[in-house]
Design an enzyme around this catalytic site. Sequence first.
Site, mmCIF file in Angstrom:
data_model
loop_
_atom_site.group_PDB
_atom_site.id
_atom_site.type_symbol
_atom_site.label_atom_id
_atom_site.label_comp_id
_atom_site.label_asym_id
_atom_site.label_seq_id
_atom_site.Cartn_x
_atom_site.Cartn_y
_atom_site.Cartn_z
ATOM 1 C CD GLU A 92 7.912 -3.145 4.012
ATOM 2 O OE1 GLU A 92 8.181 -2.183 4.752
ATOM 3 O OE2 GLU A 92 7.309 -3.009 2.943
ATOM 4 C CE1 TYR A 151 1.205 0.879 4.285
ATOM 5 C CE2 TYR A 151 0.806 -1.479 4.278
ATOM 6 C CZ TYR A 151 1.377 -0.354 4.854
ATOM 7 O OH TYR A 151 2.125 -0.484 5.997
ATOM 8 N N GLY A 152 2.164 1.129 0.031
ATOM 9 C CA GLY A 152 3.022 2.310 0.184
ATOM 10 C C GLY A 152 4.057 2.439 -0.909
ATOM 11 C CB THR A 153 7.679 3.231 -0.655
ATOM 12 O OG1 THR A 153 8.164 2.102 0.082
ATOM 13 C CG2 THR A 153 7.412 4.404 0.288
ATOM 14 C CG LEU A 154 7.591 -2.105 -1.293
ATOM 15 C CD1 LEU A 154 7.330 -3.270 -0.347
ATOM 16 C CD2 LEU A 154 8.915 -2.302 -2.027
#
Length: 169
Positions: free
Chosen positions: A105, A30-33
């Site tokens: 992570e 849901y983020g920087t990936l």
Amino acid sequence: TPGYACFWGTTEHTTTHFAVAHTMARVFVYGTLKKGQPNYKHMINTAKGLAKFQGRGRTVEKYPLVIAGKYNIPYMLNIPGTGHHVAGEIYSVDEQMLQFLDEFEGCPDMYQRTLMRIQVPRAAADGVLECFVYSTATYPPEWVGLPYHDSYDSSGKHGLSYVLRESRE
């Protein structure tokens, strides 16, 4: 840590190389990936393992998605029922990529990898898949008071651009 799935082991079901080599897990990012975000390069780096895009989805339950810390990192706080249905992408990943993601992570200290229900538009069955998600139950209490987002974009209107690891002091 009990209840968190950041470990690897063998069972009687994974003793053959064929089974291990072809075992895939579903991961919701849901983020920087995500595609177009600062760390997407890791998802397509086959030296780190295989990740195959499966589609977009949203968390079935609401969660707070905050941007926190001096590096503007997106965190999904593990507080089910609070916040928004968080948007993201689903990938099938092999064991090598899953191990890379656990390390990337900071699992289990910074994030914990847990199974969550993800709503998938126009999917088979009831449209819900179980996916691993990196969320956190180990956060400073003041993060609960930060603004909650329903999706993440490093260059979004929030003005909190993510700081790449190689650019950090």
